[in-house]
Design a protein around this motif. Structure first.
Motif, PDB file in Angstrom:
ATOM      1  N   ARG A   3      16.430  -6.333   1.391  1.00  0.00           N
ATOM      2  CA  ARG A   3      16.565  -5.487   0.193  1.00  0.00           C
ATOM      3  C   ARG A   3      15.264  -5.474  -0.618  1.00  0.00           C
ATOM      4  NH1 ARG A   3      21.131  -6.336  -4.457  1.00  0.00           N
ATOM      5  NH2 ARG A   3      20.459  -4.608  -5.755  1.00  0.00           N
ATOM      6  N   GLY A   4      14.569  -6.614  -0.680  1.00  0.00           N
ATOM      7  CA  GLY A   4      13.295  -6.688  -1.376  1.00  0.00           C
ATOM      8  C   GLY A   4      12.229  -5.845  -0.695  1.00  0.00           C
ATOM      9  N   ALA A   5      12.188  -5.893   0.627  1.00  0.00           N
ATOM     10  CA  ALA A   5      11.224  -5.087   1.378  1.00  0.00           C
ATOM     11  C   ALA A   5      11.509  -3.604   1.169  1.00  0.00           C
ATOM     12  CB  ALA A   5      11.265  -5.448   2.856  1.00  0.00           C
ATOM     13  N   GLU A   6      12.785  -3.252   1.095  1.00  0.00           N
ATOM     14  CA  GLU A   6      13.168  -1.855   0.857  1.00  0.00           C
ATOM     15  C   GLU A   6      12.738  -1.411  -0.548  1.00  0.00           C
ATOM     16  OE1 GLU A   6      17.347   0.447   0.253  1.00  0.00           O
ATOM     17  OE2 GLU A   6      17.186  -0.784   2.056  1.00  0.00           O
ATOM     18  N   ALA A   7      12.954  -2.264  -1.549  1.00  0.00           N
ATOM     19  CA  ALA A   7      12.552  -1.938  -2.923  1.00  0.00           C
ATOM     20  C   ALA A   7      11.033  -1.772  -3.011  1.00  0.00           C
ATOM     21  CB  ALA A   7      13.024  -3.027  -3.888  1.00  0.00           C
ATOM     22  N   LEU A   8      10.306  -2.653  -2.343  1.00  0.00           N
ATOM     23  CA  LEU A   8       8.844  -2.559  -2.315  1.00  0.00           C
ATOM     24  C   LEU A   8       8.416  -1.266  -1.642  1.00  0.00           C
ATOM     25  CD1 LEU A   8       6.103  -3.959  -2.865  1.00  0.00           C
ATOM     26  CD2 LEU A   8       6.358  -5.066  -0.619  1.00  0.00           C
ATOM     27  N   GLY A   9       9.034  -0.945  -0.532  1.00  0.00           N
ATOM     28  CA  GLY A   9       8.720   0.294   0.190  1.00  0.00           C
ATOM     29  C   GLY A   9       9.001   1.531  -0.648  1.00  0.00           C
ATOM     30  N   ASN A  10      10.113   1.515  -1.382  1.00  0.00           N
ATOM     31  CA  ASN A  10      10.454   2.655  -2.239  1.00  0.00           C
ATOM     32  C   ASN A  10       9.414   2.837  -3.336  1.00  0.00           C
ATOM     33  OD1 ASN A  10      12.761   3.176  -0.767  1.00  0.00           O
ATOM     34  ND2 ASN A  10      14.118   2.105  -2.172  1.00  0.00           N
ATOM     35  N   ASP A  11       8.969   1.726  -3.915  1.00  0.00           N
ATOM     36  CA  ASP A  11       7.959   1.805  -4.968  1.00  0.00           C
ATOM     37  C   ASP A  11       6.655   2.373  -4.417  1.00  0.00           C
ATOM     38  OD1 ASP A  11       7.308   0.733  -7.903  1.00  0.00           O
ATOM     39  OD2 ASP A  11       5.579   0.388  -6.609  1.00  0.00           O
ATOM     40  N   MET A  12       6.237   1.886  -3.263  1.00  0.00           N
ATOM     41  CA  MET A  12       5.001   2.388  -2.654  1.00  0.00           C
ATOM     42  C   MET A  12       5.142   3.869  -2.310  1.00  0.00           C
ATOM     43  SD  MET A  12       3.458  -0.694  -0.308  1.00  0.00           S
ATOM     44  CE  MET A  12       4.911  -0.942   0.672  1.00  0.00           C
ATOM     45  N   ALA A  13       6.314   4.274  -1.844  1.00  0.00           N
ATOM     46  CA  ALA A  13       6.535   5.677  -1.478  1.00  0.00           C
ATOM     47  C   ALA A  13       6.405   6.593  -2.691  1.00  0.00           C
ATOM     48  CB  ALA A  13       7.905   5.842  -0.823  1.00  0.00           C
ATOM     49  N   GLU A  14       6.896   6.135  -3.848  1.00  0.00           N
ATOM     50  CA  GLU A  14       6.760   6.924  -5.078  1.00  0.00           C
ATOM     51  C   GLU A  14       5.292   7.159  -5.420  1.00  0.00           C
ATOM     52  OE1 GLU A  14      10.113   6.515  -8.490  1.00  0.00           O
ATOM     53  OE2 GLU A  14       8.907   4.722  -8.143  1.00  0.00           O
ATOM     54  N   ARG A  15       4.527   6.084  -5.408  1.00  0.00           N
ATOM     55  CA  ARG A  15       3.108   6.200  -5.738  1.00  0.00           C
ATOM     56  C   ARG A  15       2.352   6.975  -4.672  1.00  0.00           C
ATOM     57  NH1 ARG A  15       1.496   0.379  -6.531  1.00  0.00           N
ATOM     58  NH2 ARG A  15       3.391  -0.003  -5.390  1.00  0.00           N
ATOM     59  N   ASP A  16       2.705   6.763  -3.404  1.00  0.00           N
ATOM     60  CA  ASP A  16       2.047   7.490  -2.319  1.00  0.00           C
ATOM     61  C   ASP A  16       2.314   8.988  -2.416  1.00  0.00           C
ATOM     62  OD1 ASP A  16       1.048   5.107  -1.377  1.00  0.00           O
ATOM     63  OD2 ASP A  16       2.325   5.033   0.413  1.00  0.00           O
ATOM     64  N   ALA A  17       3.525   9.368  -2.821  1.00  0.00           N
ATOM     65  CA  ALA A  17       3.857  10.788  -2.961  1.00  0.00           C
ATOM     66  C   ALA A  17       2.977  11.432  -4.030  1.00  0.00           C
ATOM     67  CB  ALA A  17       5.336  10.964  -3.294  1.00  0.00           C
ATOM     68  N   TRP A  18       2.837  10.749  -5.175  1.00  0.00           N
ATOM     69  CA  TRP A  18       1.973  11.294  -6.216  1.00  0.00           C
ATOM     70  C   TRP A  18       0.538  11.395  -5.714  1.00  0.00           C
ATOM     71  CZ3 TRP A  18      -2.423   9.281  -8.364  1.00  0.00           C
ATOM     72  CH2 TRP A  18      -3.014  10.090  -9.340  1.00  0.00           C
ATOM     73  N   LEU A  19       0.057  10.330  -5.079  1.00  0.00           N
ATOM     74  CA  LEU A  19      -1.324  10.294  -4.619  1.00  0.00           C
ATOM     75  C   LEU A  19      -1.580  11.368  -3.560  1.00  0.00           C
ATOM     76  CD1 LEU A  19      -4.063   8.956  -4.892  1.00  0.00           C
ATOM     77  CD2 LEU A  19      -3.317   7.223  -3.246  1.00  0.00           C
ATOM     78  N   ALA A  20      -0.653  11.562  -2.648  1.00  0.00           N
ATOM     79  CA  ALA A  20      -0.814  12.586  -1.613  1.00  0.00           C
ATOM     80  C   ALA A  20      -0.972  13.962  -2.255  1.00  0.00           C
ATOM     81  CB  ALA A  20       0.372  12.580  -0.653  1.00  0.00           C
ATOM     82  N   GLY A  21      -0.185  14.235  -3.276  1.00  0.00           N
ATOM     83  CA  GLY A  21      -0.311  15.507  -3.980  1.00  0.00           C
ATOM     84  C   GLY A  21      -1.650  15.646  -4.668  1.00  0.00           C
ATOM     85  N   ALA A  22      -2.106  14.559  -5.295  1.00  0.00           N
ATOM     86  CA  ALA A  22      -3.395  14.588  -5.991  1.00  0.00           C
ATOM     87  C   ALA A  22      -4.550  14.748  -5.008  1.00  0.00           C
ATOM     88  CB  ALA A  22      -3.575  13.313  -6.817  1.00  0.00           C
ATOM     89  N   LEU A  23      -4.451  14.132  -3.847  1.00  0.00           N
ATOM     90  CA  LEU A  23      -5.523  14.190  -2.857  1.00  0.00           C
ATOM     91  C   LEU A  23      -5.565  15.524  -2.119  1.00  0.00           C
ATOM     92  CD1 LEU A  23      -5.193  10.623  -1.257  1.00  0.00           C
ATOM     93  CD2 LEU A  23      -6.954  11.402  -2.876  1.00  0.00           C
ATOM     94  N   ALA A  24      -4.466  16.258  -2.137  1.00  0.00           N
ATOM     95  CA  ALA A  24      -4.357  17.503  -1.366  1.00  0.00           C
ATOM     96  C   ALA A  24      -5.432  18.522  -1.744  1.00  0.00           C
ATOM     97  CB  ALA A  24      -2.967  18.104  -1.529  1.00  0.00           C
ATOM     98  N   GLY A  25      -5.909  18.472  -2.966  1.00  0.00           N
ATOM     99  CA  GLY A  25      -6.908  19.436  -3.406  1.00  0.00           C
ATOM    100  C   GLY A  25      -8.335  19.044  -3.110  1.00  0.00           C
ATOM    101  N   LEU A  26      -8.539  17.926  -2.453  1.00  0.00           N
ATOM    102  CA  LEU A  26      -9.904  17.462  -2.171  1.00  0.00           C
ATOM    103  C   LEU A  26     -10.365  17.925  -0.794  1.00  0.00           C
ATOM    104  CD1 LEU A  26      -9.717  13.788  -3.486  1.00  0.00           C
ATOM    105  CD2 LEU A  26     -10.460  15.833  -4.711  1.00  0.00           C
ATOM    106  N   SER A  27     -11.672  18.004  -0.639  1.00  0.00           N
ATOM    107  CA  SER A  27     -12.250  18.367   0.662  1.00  0.00           C
ATOM    108  C   SER A  27     -12.221  17.155   1.590  1.00  0.00           C
ATOM    109  CB  SER A  27     -13.693  18.841   0.475  1.00  0.00           C
ATOM    110  OG  SER A  27     -14.524  17.730   0.132  1.00  0.00           O
ATOM    111  N   GLU A  28     -12.470  17.399   2.868  1.00  0.00           N
ATOM    112  CA  GLU A  28     -12.534  16.300   3.841  1.00  0.00           C
ATOM    113  C   GLU A  28     -13.641  15.309   3.470  1.00  0.00           C
ATOM    114  OE1 GLU A  28     -10.668  15.217   6.464  1.00  0.00           O
ATOM    115  OE2 GLU A  28      -9.256  16.738   5.769  1.00  0.00           O
ATOM    116  N   THR A  29     -14.752  15.817   3.008  1.00  0.00           N
ATOM    117  CA  THR A  29     -15.876  14.948   2.609  1.00  0.00           C
ATOM    118  C   THR A  29     -15.465  14.073   1.435  1.00  0.00           C
ATOM    119  OG1 THR A  29     -17.491  16.557   3.397  1.00  0.00           O
ATOM    120  CG2 THR A  29     -18.273  14.918   1.807  1.00  0.00           C
ATOM    121  N   GLU A  30     -14.798  14.672   0.446  1.00  0.00           N
ATOM    122  CA  GLU A  30     -14.345  13.895  -0.710  1.00  0.00           C
ATOM    123  C   GLU A  30     -13.335  12.830  -0.294  1.00  0.00           C
ATOM    124  OE1 GLU A  30     -14.720  17.018  -4.414  1.00  0.00           O
ATOM    125  OE2 GLU A  30     -13.140  17.370  -2.911  1.00  0.00           O
ATOM    126  N   LEU A  31     -12.430  13.180   0.609  1.00  0.00           N
ATOM    127  CA  LEU A  31     -11.463  12.195   1.111  1.00  0.00           C
ATOM    128  C   LEU A  31     -12.173  11.052   1.831  1.00  0.00           C
ATOM    129  CD1 LEU A  31      -8.580  14.476   2.431  1.00  0.00           C
ATOM    130  CD2 LEU A  31      -8.478  12.867   0.513  1.00  0.00           C
TER     131      LEU A  31
END
Length: 139
Positions: A97-125
């Protein structure tokens, strides 16, 4: 090597701090506290350990994390056990259950970050990936 300019230091500090604040803001209101995530992350990456080992690795005192450990155990996110070789010690381990909670938290932040990174060029990434590895090395 030549010393780093105060301007460079301030610019890097500012960017890192703003990103950290933004990542925290991307988490849901019911998300786990930073200390709880720190403990869960440590146990997930390093396996079971004593309270002292976890605290030392995270630069804290065991007494500072006593309440965090108790709350995580009450929530079913970590377990405590006493090894047969030394019944005085208490070993902490992350639960499924702890690993699942940790994974859920990371997924939330990763979702935001993926959206923010989507507007960058390959070089910027690529530059950010290099910077991430350098920050990991510095930490």
């Amino acid at each position: 090597m030549e010393s780093v300019s105060t301007e460079a230091v301030a610019e890097i500090r500012h960017g890192v701090m703003r990103m950290a604040r933004r990542m925290r803001a991307a988490r849901s209101p019911e998300a786990l506290s930073s200390n709880k995530l720190t403990v869960l992350g440590h146990l997930y990456r390093n396996g079971p350990g004593t309270a002292g080992e976890v605290a030392e690795a995270e630069g804290q005192r065991p007494q500072s994390l006593t309440r965090v450990f108790a709350e995580l155990e009450a929530e079913g996110l970590i377990s405590r056990s006493r090894p047969d070789r030394d019944r005085r010690q208490v070993v902490l381990a992350i639960t499924e259950r702890g690993a699942e909670a940790l994974g859920n938290d990371m997924a939330e932040r990763d979702a935001w970050l993926a959206g923010a990174l989507a507007g960058l060029s390959e070089t910027e990434l690529d530059v950010l990936r290099v910077a991430a590895r350098l920050m990991e090395r510095l930490a």
